[in-house]
Every structure is written in structure tokens, then in C-alpha cells.
Design an enzyme around this catalytic site. Structure first.
Site, short mmCIF file in Angstrom:
data_model
loop_
_atom_site.label_atom_id
_atom_site.label_comp_id
_atom_site.label_asym_id
_atom_site.label_seq_id
_atom_site.Cartn_x
_atom_site.Cartn_y
_atom_site.Cartn_z
N CYS A 17 -2.38 8.99 2.65
CA CYS A 17 -2.07 8.49 1.30
C CYS A 17 -3.23 8.77 0.37
O CYS A 17 -3.06 8.79 -0.84
CB CYS A 17 -1.67 7.03 1.33
SG CYS A 17 -2.84 6.01 2.15
N GLU A 63 0.89 -1.17 0.00
CA GLU A 63 0.00 0.00 0.00
C GLU A 63 0.92 1.21 0.00
O GLU A 63 1.38 1.64 1.05
CB GLU A 63 -0.89 -0.08 1.25
CG GLU A 63 -2.26 0.50 1.03
CD GLU A 63 -2.27 1.96 1.35
OE1 GLU A 63 -2.01 2.74 0.41
OE2 GLU A 63 -2.49 2.32 2.50
C1 UN1 Z 1 -3.52 5.94 4.73
O1 UN1 Z 1 -3.41 7.16 4.54
O2 UN1 Z 1 -2.51 5.20 4.73
O3 UN1 Z 1 -9.31 6.54 3.43
C2 UN1 Z 1 -4.80 5.27 5.03
C3 UN1 Z 1 -8.68 7.12 4.33
C4 UN1 Z 1 -8.43 6.36 5.60
C5 UN1 Z 1 -7.23 5.49 5.48
C6 UN1 Z 1 -6.01 6.16 4.94
N1 UN1 Z 1 -9.58 5.56 5.90
O4 UN1 Z 1 -8.27 8.26 4.22
#
Ligand code: UN1
Length: 515
Positions: free
Chosen positions: A304, A270
């Protein structure tokens, strides 16, 4: 850009006391030494101080943790899945009970505003609930056999030790996504959190150990190893670690992927995102602006899933930029624990330097930058608060292809939907995307096979803030992995195809006769 409320910051002593109080409430018994000694510094982006030094896991201890997790696996894999679910149910209860304590630690260590820190812990609770349900639903298929008196079916079995490597920005939820699912699937876990967030990790480990004690299962089912790169490498290279689930940069993924593949282990990656939202002429602009501001400036641009590119139709671009800039001017920046703050700090100075560098490059590429200044907060010269930036770009060039982990929103314009989709897809990453439209044709086109190429494609909501029920992850340089909901559990199990002959004949498949 004119600025926003400055809230005064707590002192390092306040934060130390808050960490100790949360540890006491949670029942975490770690040696929190004064800063400066030998070990891993536990710092806070809120003030930029090092709060404590915590003990690092030695290479021998990492090896031992994997050994113990591998040993625990041999019994756990045959424990009925609904019984395994009881451990995760208990973890969920403890998380509910200690939601505020853990969220306080997330705020201190990752700099998230309170509401987002609570939301992160809620995401853990949600995945526990999901995993408990899943513990009674690890279904395999029965397939029509071509042979009489035969049954063809699939069964799913645990795979072994799962190495979980997580990033600073979701210091607790991503561990829970992996651990809750891995445990009900019958796997055991060794977790290496970001070296920037050891305190939240110690707290989570205390909670899983309490859940294990309360449900009468061995504590070794889920282990924590603290340290830098070498600790992660031990997980990556150890053949007993069946799956390495790693969240982080594309650079990290490029190293982890091939190293695990070399030993035929499995990876779930990821990695970076470079998420875009397309705003069409029919969009509800009030709704779009609110969604864009949360996705682009929330978490100080450090998800992310953060919105990094706005692809606006030429007819709405000026209005949109004005409205986003106006909203940005009212965003309170400062102490993430204070009521009303919406933008907390960047994680460290390097993140700030990266932001400055990206904005310089954008200007050199012809970009017009609004905001993005450092936001000085009294008494915190080592903390890095910034105004979110909007950058109107003449084209999607150079710097726009990179994920800078900071609140920078590049704005591009388009004339036709095909052009907008092409821009959405023309970056190396493929995590999240969104379209704002009230035209069903445009919405469906964006979601179609020749639409967005991302793992997440939304309509009329932003790119961030996904629920745990769906599979989470993305394509291309994002790494291809899927975590949390839907059938992501299959990555944590191995599939066996079973053919059972309950007849007294031995017909061969494909009509083959042999002897
Ligand atoms: C991340 O930034 O690694 O969708 C995860 C989202 C959160 C998860 C982000 N539920 O922004």
C-alpha cells in the site's frame, strides 16, 4: 525494455512439501487436503497452482469464535498489562525462532522475495518488542483540577474484542501490528485474513496458541476465522466486536466504515495509497534512484506504500527516467525464493489484467509506457510475472488517480515546488509521500502544514518500508486510521476521565452554586 534473468520455478509438489515442512517446524496442525475438495483453496502466485484446500470457518464457528473471544476478554482485561506483555514477549521469541519457516510460507503464499518475506517477519518481531515495552507504559495523564482537594486524571481501559481484517500483501505483519498491541491493551482478537493467504494465517495462529500455552493463558485470546466476505461481515456486524481494524481497498473501507458506525462500533481503516515522490533539482540522484526503484518495483508494486507517482522537476526528469529504466532492465524477475531475485509474481491473474488495463488507459491518456510486459517463465502459464512499468504522463489525469496494485510508476513533471506539492496532494488517497532534496527549505516546506497531506511524509527515503515505531496510516480515502507504533495503541483502548474529590467540601465546577 530488454529483460532480465529468468530463474526456473519450483513445482507444485516442491511447494507442497515446503509448506508441510514449515507447518511441522512451526507446529501448525491443519488439515491440508488435496486441492479441489470443498473448502478454501490455498494457492501460490509463484506457479499459479492451488496447493491445498483448507477448511473454511462456518458462520456458526465464526459466531462461536467471537463468543469465546468475548468471554476470554472478561478475565484478560483485568490481567495486569505487564503480565499480558509476557504473552507477546513469548510470541516474539517464537517468531525469532521460526523466522525462516514463516518467511518461506510468506514467499509461497504472497510471492514475496525471500529478503522481503524475512523483513515482514522481522516487522512482527519488532512490533512484539514494542508492545512488550508498551505493556508497562499505558500512561494516562493527571490534569490540574480547578477545584481544591480534587484530582483530575485519565485512565485507559481495554475495549473488548478487536476484529482484524488483513490483506494478502502483508499476510502476517499487519495481523501482528494489531494483535500484539491489542493483547497488551487487554483486548482479545478475532482475525480474518485475506482468503488468498490462509496458510500463513494458520501458521501465525499456531504460534500465538503456542505462546499462550507456554505462558499459561487461554488460547481463546486470539482466534482465527478463515473464509470470504461473509466471515468478514460477521465481524463487521457483531456488536460484541468493539473495534474493526481493516486493511484493504477503498471499496472495502466504504462498506466496513458505515456498517460499523451504524452500530456505533469503532473502525481503524488502512485503505489504498497513491504515493508520490518529488525529486527536486538539488536531489542526490544516486540515492533517489535507488530509493525509487525499491519503492516502485519492490514487492512487485503490491505494497500500500508502493511508489506510484514520480513528480520530477523538469530539469531532472529525463535523466531520472533514463536511470530508473536502466535499473529496471537489470532487475531479476522470477522465482521469489531464488537468490538474487528482486521482483516476484503478481498475486493473481486479475492483478495482471488490472495492470494491463491501467497501462492501456494511460496510453489512451497520452502516456508513454516503458516496460510493463508480461514476463513468461517456463512451466508457469498460470503465474503472472511482469516487468515493472514507467509511464511518462502529460498530466495527472484519470488513471493516475487510481491505485492499481501493480508495479506502474507514473512520471509527472513540475517547475515550482508549490506545483509539485499540489500534484502530490491532488489524488483522493493520502498514505505516503517523499521528497528528495538537499535543500532544507524544500524539505521543511514539504513537511509543513501546507506541504504533503499524507500520513507519512519522508525526506530522502522512499515511500515504502516504514519502521514500526511510528504510527502507520493515512488521510482522505486511505481511511484515517493509525496502526503499530507511537500512540496508535489508544485506538485499542477506551479513555475514562476521573475526578476524585478528596476534600470534605463539594465545590462545583465553573463556580456554580446550587442550593
Ligand atoms: C501495507 O502495504 O499494507 O511501510 C503495509 C511499509 C511496510 C508496511 C506496508 N512497513 O511498506
Amino acid at each position: 525494455m530488454s529483460t532480465t534473468t529468468v530463474t526456473s520455478l519450483p513445482t507444485a509438489a516442491d511447494l507442497r512439501a515446503a509448506v508441510r515442512a514449515a507447518f511441522d517446524a512451526i507446529g501448525a496442525h491443519a488439515d491440508l487436503a488435496e486441492p479441489g475438495g470443498h473448502g478454501l483453496p490455498a494457492s501460490t502466485p509463484v506457479t499459479g497452482d492451488i496447493l491445498f484446500t483448507v477448511t473454511e470457518t462456518t458462520p456458526e464457528q465464526t459466531h462461536l469464535a467471537i463468543t469465546e473471544a468475548a468471554q476470554a476478554f472478561s478475565n484478560w482485561r483485568t490481567t495486569p498489562a505487564p503480565v499480558r506483555g509476557q504473552l507477546v514477549a513469548r510470541l516474539g521469541e517464537l517468531l525469532r525462532e521460526h523466522k525462516a519457516d514463516l518467511a518461506a510460507l510468506v514467499t509461497i503464499e504472497a510471492g514475496k522475495i525471500t529478503s522481503e518475506a524475512l523483513g515482514e517477519v522481522q516487522e512482527m518481531i519488532d512490533i512484539c518488542d514494542f508492545a512488550v515495552g508498551l505493556s508497562r507504559q499505558l500512561y494516562g495523564r493527571t490534569i490540574a483540577s480547578e477545584r481544591p482537594g480534587h484530582r483530575l486524571m485519565e485512565t485507559w481501559h481495554p475495549i473488548g474484542v478487536v476484529g482484524v481484517v488483513t490483506a494478502f500483501n502483508f499476510p502476517v505483519a499487519v495481523w501482528a501490528w494489531n494483535t500484539a498491541i491489542a493483547l497488551v491493551c487487554g483486548d482479545t482478537v478475532v482475525w480474518k485474513p485475506s482468503e488468498l493467504t490462509p496458510l500463513t494465517a494458520i501458521a501465525c495462529q499456531a504460534l500465538i496458541e503456542r505462546a499462550a500455552a507456554d505462558t499459561g493463558v487461554p488460547g481463546h485470546l486470539s482466534r482465527l476465522v478463515l473464509g470470504a466476505r461473509e466471515v468478514g461481515e460477521a465481524l463487521v456486524d457483531d456488536p460484541r466486536v468493539a473495534l474493526v481494524s481493516a486493511t484493504g481497498s477503498v471499496r472495502m473501507g466504504r462498506q466496513v466504515g458505515p456498517r460499523v458506525a451504524e452500530r456505533f462500533g469503532r473502525v481503524l481503516l488502512e485503505l489504498g495509497g497513491n504515493n508520490a515522490a518529488v525529486v527536486t533539482p538539488s536531489a542526490d540522484l544516486d540515492l533517489a534512484v535507488r530509493a525509487i526503484v525499491f519503492s516502485a518495483a519492490g514487492t512487485a508494486g503490491q505494497r500500500c506504500t508502493t511508489l506510484r507517482r514520480l513528480i520530477a522537476h523538469t530539469s531532472v526528469a529525463d535523466t531520472l527516467v533514463e536511470r530508473i529504466a536502466a535499473a529496471y532492465r537489470t532487475l531479476p524477475i522470477g522465482n521469489p525464493a531464488a537468490d538474487g531475485t528482486l521482483v516476484g509474481p503478481l498475486i493473481h491473474e486479475t492483478a495482471y489484467r488490472d495492470m494491463v488495463g491501467a497501462l492501456e488507459q494511460a496510453r489512451a491518456d497520452g502516456g508513454d509506457v516503458i516496460g510493463g510486459q508480461r514476463h513468461h517463465v517456463d512451466g508457469a502459464s498460470e503465474a503472472f510475472y511482469v516487468e515493472p512499468a514507467i509511464v511518462r504522463m502529460p498530466a495527472q489525469t484519470g488513471v493516475v488517480h487510481h491505485e492499481t496494485f501493480a508495479p506502474i510508476l507514473y512520471v509527472l513533471t513540475y517547475d515550482t515546488l508549490d506545483e509539485a506539492i499540489a500534484l502530490n496532494n491532488a489524488v483522493p488517497q493520502g498514505l505516503s509521500s517523499a521528497i528528495f532534496t538537499t535543500d532544507v527549505r524544500e524539505a521543511e516546506r514539504f513537511l509543513a502544514a501546507d506541504g504533503s497531506d499524507c500520513g507519512i511524509a519522508n525526506v530522502n527515503i522512499g515511500t515504502s518500508g516504514a519502521e514500526i515505531g511510528g504510527a502507520f496510516g493515512g488521510e482522505k480515502q486511505t481511511g484515517g486510521g493509525r496502526e503499530s507504533g507511537s500512540d496508535s495503541w489508544k485506538a485499542y483502548m477506551r479513555r475514562a476521565t476521573n475526578t476524585v474529590n478528596y476534600s470534605s467540601e463539594l465545590p462545583l465546577a465553573q463556580g456554580v452554586h446550587f442550593g
